[in-house]
Design a protein around this motif. Structure first.
Motif, mmCIF file in Angstrom:
data_model
loop_
_atom_site.group_PDB
_atom_site.id
_atom_site.type_symbol
_atom_site.label_atom_id
_atom_site.label_comp_id
_atom_site.label_asym_id
_atom_site.label_seq_id
_atom_site.Cartn_x
_atom_site.Cartn_y
_atom_site.Cartn_z
ATOM 1 N N VAL A 18 0.843 -1.198 0.000
ATOM 2 C CA VAL A 18 0.000 0.000 0.000
ATOM 3 C C VAL A 18 0.878 1.248 0.000
ATOM 4 N N TRP A 19 1.921 1.209 0.818
ATOM 5 C CA TRP A 19 2.808 2.367 0.928
ATOM 6 C C TRP A 19 3.512 2.659 -0.387
ATOM 7 N N GLU A 20 4.007 1.590 -1.032
ATOM 8 C CA GLU A 20 4.707 1.775 -2.317
ATOM 9 C C GLU A 20 3.764 2.306 -3.398
ATOM 10 N N ALA A 21 2.551 1.781 -3.396
ATOM 11 C CA ALA A 21 1.571 2.252 -4.379
ATOM 12 C C ALA A 21 1.275 3.731 -4.150
ATOM 13 N N ALA A 22 1.137 4.110 -2.880
ATOM 14 C CA ALA A 22 0.878 5.513 -2.547
ATOM 15 C C ALA A 22 2.033 6.391 -3.013
ATOM 16 N N GLN A 23 3.268 5.925 -2.769
ATOM 17 C CA GLN A 23 4.456 6.674 -3.206
ATOM 18 C C GLN A 23 4.461 6.833 -4.724
ATOM 19 N N ALA A 24 4.237 5.714 -5.422
ATOM 20 C CA ALA A 24 4.319 5.722 -6.884
ATOM 21 C C ALA A 24 3.291 6.664 -7.489
ATOM 22 N N LEU A 25 2.138 6.796 -6.832
ATOM 23 C CA LEU A 25 1.054 7.584 -7.413
ATOM 24 C C LEU A 25 0.949 8.978 -6.806
ATOM 25 N N GLY A 26 1.800 9.250 -5.790
ATOM 26 C CA GLY A 26 1.725 10.550 -5.155
ATOM 27 C C GLY A 26 0.416 10.738 -4.400
ATOM 28 N N ARG A 29 -1.543 7.170 1.708
ATOM 29 C CA ARG A 29 -1.730 5.756 1.969
ATOM 30 C C ARG A 29 -3.206 5.422 2.238
ATOM 31 N N GLN A 30 -3.874 6.311 2.956
ATOM 32 C CA GLN A 30 -5.297 6.092 3.278
ATOM 33 C C GLN A 30 -6.158 6.022 2.003
ATOM 34 N N THR A 31 -5.723 6.781 0.994
ATOM 35 C CA THR A 31 -6.466 6.765 -0.274
ATOM 36 C C THR A 31 -6.395 5.377 -0.893
ATOM 37 N N ILE A 32 -5.193 4.798 -0.883
ATOM 38 C CA ILE A 32 -5.012 3.460 -1.465
ATOM 39 C C ILE A 32 -5.846 2.441 -0.665
ATOM 40 N N ILE A 33 -5.814 2.579 0.662
ATOM 41 C CA ILE A 33 -6.572 1.656 1.518
ATOM 42 C C ILE A 33 -8.071 1.785 1.224
ATOM 43 N N ARG A 34 -8.517 3.021 1.004
ATOM 44 C CA ARG A 34 -9.937 3.232 0.690
ATOM 45 C C ARG A 34 -10.291 2.592 -0.655
ATOM 46 N N LYS A 47 -2.007 -10.982 4.454
ATOM 47 C CA LYS A 47 -0.957 -10.555 5.384
ATOM 48 C C LYS A 47 -0.792 -9.045 5.317
ATOM 49 N N VAL A 48 -0.200 -8.484 6.369
ATOM 50 C CA VAL A 48 0.187 -7.069 6.353
ATOM 51 C C VAL A 48 1.685 -7.019 6.060
ATOM 52 N N PRO A 49 2.198 -6.149 5.182
ATOM 53 C CA PRO A 49 1.398 -5.191 4.403
ATOM 54 C C PRO A 49 0.607 -5.858 3.289
ATOM 55 N N TRP A 50 -0.554 -5.262 2.983
ATOM 56 C CA TRP A 50 -1.356 -5.736 1.866
ATOM 57 C C TRP A 50 -0.552 -5.565 0.585
ATOM 58 N N LEU A 51 -0.736 -6.509 -0.320
ATOM 59 C CA LEU A 51 0.003 -6.443 -1.582
ATOM 60 C C LEU A 51 -0.960 -6.245 -2.755
ATOM 61 N N ILE A 52 -0.537 -5.352 -3.636
ATOM 62 C CA ILE A 52 -1.347 -5.039 -4.809
ATOM 63 C C ILE A 52 -0.516 -5.362 -6.035
ATOM 64 N N ARG A 53 -1.073 -6.161 -6.923
ATOM 65 C CA ARG A 53 -0.361 -6.455 -8.183
ATOM 66 C C ARG A 53 -0.455 -5.216 -9.074
ATOM 67 N N GLY A 54 0.682 -4.900 -9.701
ATOM 68 C CA GLY A 54 0.724 -3.732 -10.584
ATOM 69 C C GLY A 54 -0.370 -3.770 -11.633
ATOM 70 N N ALA A 55 -0.600 -4.982 -12.183
ATOM 71 C CA ALA A 55 -1.612 -5.115 -13.238
ATOM 72 C C ALA A 55 -2.992 -4.730 -12.709
#
Ligand code: ZN
Length: 168
Positions: A18-26, A29-34, A47-55
């Motif tokens: 979640v954190w990396e996705a938030a960083q990549a998209l500017g 983190r709460q936005t990604i979680i939402r 598991k934590v951290p949640w993982l998101i596939r790029g695709a």
């Protein structure tokens, strides 16, 4: 509305926390979680951290962008409370003629009960009426017909009748 981030910044074959996705998209983190919790973004939440596939992230962003770009349906009204277009409650709206070519469509939001307003073209009214029931109001005094003559005033009625006959 904030500009939606471009899916091009996400690598399809990478897995993001979640954190990396938030960083990549500017984004926060709460936005990604939402997005994951409420907006249907696919994520591995075992598991934590949640993982998101790029695709999945790319698909999600692409979908949101095209949704934002899509023109709202003619018979939908934007609800400021829900921040989304809504079909009128009960599929019923009121149309009030405002100018010879445009009018105001008024309906209730089915989700929150707010009054929704939208300026529509007179020419679009038939297309709207194909989808929902529309009660047409003639509120513009220049368009509203002449007031009823007083029934006890015969001369006025006659004058009116003659007037109509001449006009017709
Ligand atoms: Zn609403």
């Amino acid at each position: 509305m904030a500009r939606l981030p471009s899916p091009n910044r996400i690598k399809t074959h990478q897995v993001y926390t979640v954190w990396e996705a938030a960083q990549a998209l500017g984004r926060h983190r709460q936005t990604i979680i939402r997005w994951i919790k409420d907006k249907g973004l696919e994520a591995d939440r075992a598991k934590v951290p949640w993982l998101i596939r790029g695709a999945d992230l790319k698909t999600f962003l692409g979908h949101r962008r095209s949704e934002a770009k899509t023109k709202m349906a003619l018979h939908h009204l934007f609800c400021l409370g829900c921040k989304s277009p809504q079909e009128p409650d009960g599929k019923f709206a009121e149309y009030t003629q405002k100018t010879p070519t445009t009018g105001m469509l008024k309906a209730l939001c089915p989700a929150c009960g707010c009054i929704l307003n939208k300026v529509v073209k007179r020419a679009d009214l038939e297309a709207i009426r194909a989808k929902i029931e529309v009660a047409v109001q003639q509120a513009n005094p220049r368009i509203v017909s002449l007031p009823e003559p007083r029934l006890n005033d015969t001369s006025a009625r006659e004058a009116q009748t003659h007037g109509k006959a001449q006009l017709g």
